[in-house]
Scaffold this active site. Structure first.
Site, PDB file in Angstrom:
ATOM      1  N   GLU A 123      -4.669   7.894  -2.978  1.00  0.00           N
ATOM      2  CA  GLU A 123      -5.176   6.644  -2.415  1.00  0.00           C
ATOM      3  C   GLU A 123      -5.466   5.630  -3.523  1.00  0.00           C
ATOM      4  O   GLU A 123      -5.324   4.423  -3.324  1.00  0.00           O
ATOM      5  CB  GLU A 123      -6.441   6.940  -1.591  1.00  0.00           C
ATOM      6  CG  GLU A 123      -6.809   5.899  -0.568  1.00  0.00           C
ATOM      7  CD  GLU A 123      -5.808   5.737   0.574  1.00  0.00           C
ATOM      8  OE1 GLU A 123      -4.904   6.588   0.749  1.00  0.00           O
ATOM      9  OE2 GLU A 123      -5.927   4.731   1.306  1.00  0.00           O
ATOM     10  N   HIS A 128       0.833  -1.206   0.000  1.00  0.00           N
ATOM     11  CA  HIS A 128       0.000   0.000   0.000  1.00  0.00           C
ATOM     12  C   HIS A 128       0.874   1.266   0.000  1.00  0.00           C
ATOM     13  O   HIS A 128       0.726   2.132  -0.865  1.00  0.00           O
ATOM     14  CB  HIS A 128      -0.911  -0.025   1.240  1.00  0.00           C
ATOM     15  CG  HIS A 128      -1.845   1.139   1.347  1.00  0.00           C
ATOM     16  ND1 HIS A 128      -3.154   1.079   0.923  1.00  0.00           N
ATOM     17  CD2 HIS A 128      -1.669   2.394   1.825  1.00  0.00           C
ATOM     18  CE1 HIS A 128      -3.744   2.248   1.136  1.00  0.00           C
ATOM     19  NE2 HIS A 128      -2.860   3.073   1.690  1.00  0.00           N
ATOM     20  N   GLU A 129       1.784   1.346   0.954  1.00  0.00           N
ATOM     21  CA  GLU A 129       2.644   2.534   1.030  1.00  0.00           C
ATOM     22  C   GLU A 129       3.574   2.613  -0.181  1.00  0.00           C
ATOM     23  O   GLU A 129       3.910   3.700  -0.644  1.00  0.00           O
ATOM     24  CB  GLU A 129       3.445   2.539   2.336  1.00  0.00           C
ATOM     25  CG  GLU A 129       2.607   2.536   3.624  1.00  0.00           C
ATOM     26  CD  GLU A 129       1.569   3.650   3.705  1.00  0.00           C
ATOM     27  OE1 GLU A 129       1.750   4.685   3.038  1.00  0.00           O
ATOM     28  OE2 GLU A 129       0.561   3.470   4.406  1.00  0.00           O
ATOM     29  N   HIS A 136       1.805   4.462  -2.865  1.00  0.00           N
ATOM     30  CA  HIS A 136       1.928   5.921  -2.671  1.00  0.00           C
ATOM     31  C   HIS A 136       3.309   6.402  -3.131  1.00  0.00           C
ATOM     32  O   HIS A 136       3.450   7.434  -3.784  1.00  0.00           O
ATOM     33  CB  HIS A 136       1.772   6.273  -1.179  1.00  0.00           C
ATOM     34  CG  HIS A 136       0.358   6.266  -0.676  1.00  0.00           C
ATOM     35  ND1 HIS A 136      -0.626   7.043  -1.238  1.00  0.00           N
ATOM     36  CD2 HIS A 136      -0.230   5.609   0.362  1.00  0.00           C
ATOM     37  CE1 HIS A 136      -1.773   6.864  -0.565  1.00  0.00           C
ATOM     38  NE2 HIS A 136      -1.556   5.991   0.406  1.00  0.00           N
TER      39      HIS A 136
END
Lengths: 499, 499
Positions: free
Chosen positions: A286, A256-257, A260
């Site tokens: 997001e 997830h990170e 980003h």
């Protein structure tokens, strides 16, 4: 003057880089006794940034430059500077200072209230915050709903009217789907514990490498509440958390990170040093993290290539076949806590918050009635009620921190991601095969070409339209969730879409 | 207005904290692709600090406040702010900018020249730098020697006249001593290789703990060129280097940087947020690192208690008795490179540089004649000549970086440290026994009481007098070195002073 404008922006970006590094350091390596002093120093830098964003010099750039340039980077930078300038100067300075003090006190009261489960001790602060939000909307100005003023700070262009339409569709499809699934038995999920921290770290590193995260322009560190942060164009850092009781925290958190971070690492060089060198909006950002976490990281084909690597890193998984592992990391069903929710139910948690926020801002709901309203909505959307306010209305930091209008961005991140996925499939019909081969290069390149490199040049909806070819719509997300979970939970004879 | 002055200083300190963290990060964890952007950001912050230090607001504090306060912290802060203000504003702005550009180019040219050993390619830059230094001294003003203006930036109150006197005494005693030792055979020194990095790190951590370095207010990290840095009162970091071919680098380097860090960690709380929250001068700071590195870390009694710990960390040392280890870590003799020199010859390396600097500033020596002058001095002081300029005049970064008047601080750090040691012995006659027991608490407390807590409240000589009870003198250093090395090298029937 245009040159001065760039130089002025760059200096502000340099201060932000310093403040960003201080924040990263506080959450990774800073010794505890330095935290108080560091907090004050960050405060001073934030003040300096504020002063530059609202200065007379900035005002003259904003007054003089528009219309005198045909450089689209300059134009878009002026648009963003104007947005910030208006946002910060519309609020009377005394009110702004009082609000900063209020949120500090409010967060403290919230932490205590969350501990004890006593909403009433926190309620007075929340009332003041809601009151401020209503006045803020008036200072800022809006069209249609008052709540639109708040939304615009996080997702420019998004309106209550659009959200109502999109969320109605989501509710219509997802509520019955979740209801059906909640009657099904989940697969056993006791296979996530016992993976050593260093093995989780090594695997996290490998997955980031596979995603084409550039370790020469970033790092992976350990923290308590994971985040990614872009300090400058060559320094975008990922943090993650290692839980030896559940390696999913690290595995999916890192992906997830990493999503980003990939965004920030691949913003076009022409945008460096301008206000456009970040993501287009909270929601678009997001969409990138969720794309990687869910549309790649929870995909059967992805694990077909990467599961052996995970099994090598954690021996006990060698006794767990992929066909057991895959449903285990895709379990879904009603739950109380948003940040622990699965991809199927996540949007319903957001819809709940959105409907309550809107009612609060409209004045149709009072803060004192919030816990009851929360529980009722929870039951309506997910079929369960919290036993106390700590696992209900007190669970999120957003309201105590004064962030109203933020939550919808999360759901729109999902919606954008699903739409990008369908668009990507038109260019990369071999998407599943690529994942099966473990070749994530074309996926990363498509996102860079269509999303990353544009930074904040376009508004979110414009960017989404340019990337996907059509207007924002929740249909791809509904299709994705319906097809995937219908198959996973054998709700009908299905085509096993995701496999 | 006094209150505004403190608030103004504190904000400047906050910017310095940010710039300090950015520098620390660049030298520890920053990814390489972020370095260029980070350099620019540090540049912006340095500019902002410069602006604050020389602003009209600062000018009015300096004009209005003195004489209107009896607070000694305010008074000393005004003294320091005035020093910085004058230093920065005495130079015409255009000249200052040109000098910044010059030193950047000069460092680059020096790096290449050092690589090839070709002094002539670097000489033109050094000529301009020397020329600037001469003009700088005129802008700044001075009494007596022109060189005094330069010295004052690093060691306020130190003058050429004082140095000449002190260095003459050092030369008189040390040159013959080194000559005698250079005829002696050194003990074998092949016992320093093969210690694993993680073992060196663990031992470094233990030694810092023994020194009462507070890990809740600091960290130990790895770097290429070790340093210690105080970011705020609760965050003072140590860095060190691990060389598996020679563990002395880490062991003595960590103790040295730990000495700097102890100083910064123990500055009085009343000085936080002011310009006085750092060390009193370069020399006093160096006295603290050298005190720990040499007067503690190279002491026989220290190793009597800590050698078993080192032997545990590195098994092969179990075959090396303490009586072999101790002389091995105290080898002395002529060598070409300053940063590799031992404690006996170190001051001679400094004297060489000082005499050349003084002659350059006086105009008695020209840059073109520098390599020859260097080699001649080397022969005069240490009895050896460099074979090329890389191991001679090109070895240090100070001149290419435009730092003239800096070198003497190193020697005075030794002189101060030896003087503090004799003063400490009066209060702690059981010094050797404490070290033998491994109890460094009274040593640390004495330094905190007499040196650390005062920060930059006093000028270096004033502080030294207050701490030791007498005026600065090189006699303690001469006694220490003569006694120790006479015994170590059996130059006469000795009393084995250090054992």
């Amino acid at each position: 003057m245009e040159k001065q404008f760039y130089s002025y922006m760059q200096k502000t970006e340099h201060l932000k880089e310093a403040a960003g590094l201080m924040a990263w350091d506080l959450r990774t390596y800073a010794p505890k006794k330095g935290a108080a002093g560091r907090g004050e120093a960050v405060g001073t830098l934030s003040e300096m940034i504020f002063e530059r964003e609202t200065s007379e010099e900035m005002r003259s750039f904003l007054n003089e430059l528009p219309g005198r340039t045909d450089n689209k980077v300059t134009e878009a930078s002026l648009r963003e500077c104007r947005r910030t300038f208006d946002k910060l100067t519309n609020v009377p300075q005394e009110e702004y200072k009082a609000f900063v003090v209020l949120t500090t006190q409010s967060e403290k009261a919230w932490e205590e209230a969350k501990e004890t489960g006593d909403f009433q001790t926190f309620a007075p602060y929340l009332k003041d915050i809601v009151d401020f939000q209503r006045r803020y909307a008036e200072w800022k100005g809006y069209e249609g709903e008052k709540y639109n003023a708040l939304l615009d700070d996080f997702e420019p262009g998004l309106t209550t009217e659009k959200i109502d339409d999109v969320f109605a569709k989501l509710k219509q499809e997802l509520v019955p789907l979740v209801e059906q699934i909640s009657t099904k038995k989940n697969p056993p999920a006791d296979l996530f514990s016992g993976m050593q921290e260093q093995d989780q770290a090594a695997f996290s590193q490998k997955i980031l490498e596979a995603m084409h995260y550039d370790f020469d322009a970033g790092r992976l560190d350990k923290t308590v509440h994971p985040f990614a942060i872009g300090l400058n164009s060559g320094d975008v850092r990922v943090t993650t958390k290692y839980d030896e009781n559940d390696f999913r925290t690290a595995v999916f958190g890192t992906i997830h990170e990493g999503g980003h971070a990939l965004y920030e690492q691949n913003i076009g060089a022409d945008l460096y040093g301008t206000l456009l060198s970040g993501g287009a909006s909270m929601g678009i950002h997001e969409s990138q993290s969720l794309f990687w976490e869910n549309f790649v990281g929870r995909h059967y084909a992805f694990w077909k290539s990467y599961y052996p690597l995970l099994q090598d890193a954690h021996e006990p998984l060698k006794n767990v076949p992929l066909d057991s592992f895959y449903p285990a990391v895709n379990q879904a069903g009603p739950s109380l806590i948003r940040i622990e929710a699965d991809e199927l139910t996540y949007c319903l948690h957001i819809i709940l918050r959105y409907e309550l926020e809107k009612a609060l801002i409209r004045g149709e709901l009072e803060v004192d009635d919030l816990p009851e309203a929360w529980a009722d909505k929870m039951e309506e959307l997910l079929g369960i009620r919290p036993e106390n306010d700590s696992e209900g209305v007190l669970q999120d930091v957003h309201w105590p921190a004064g962030m109203f209008g933020y939550f919808p961005s999360y759901a729109f991140g999902y919606i954008y991601a699903a739409q990008l996925k369908e668009a990507m499939l038109q260019d990369l019909p071999e998407f599943n095969e690529l994942l099966e081969e473990g070749n994530l290069t074309p996926v990363k390149e498509w996102l860079t070409e269509n999303v990353h490199r544009h930074g904040r040049l376009m508004d979110p909806e414009e960017l989404l339209k340019s990337a996907s070819g059509w207007e924002m719509t929740p249909e791809p997300l509904i299709r994705y969730l319906t097809d995937k979970y219908t198959a996973l939970y054998n709700l009908k004879e299905s085509e096993e879409v995701d496999k």
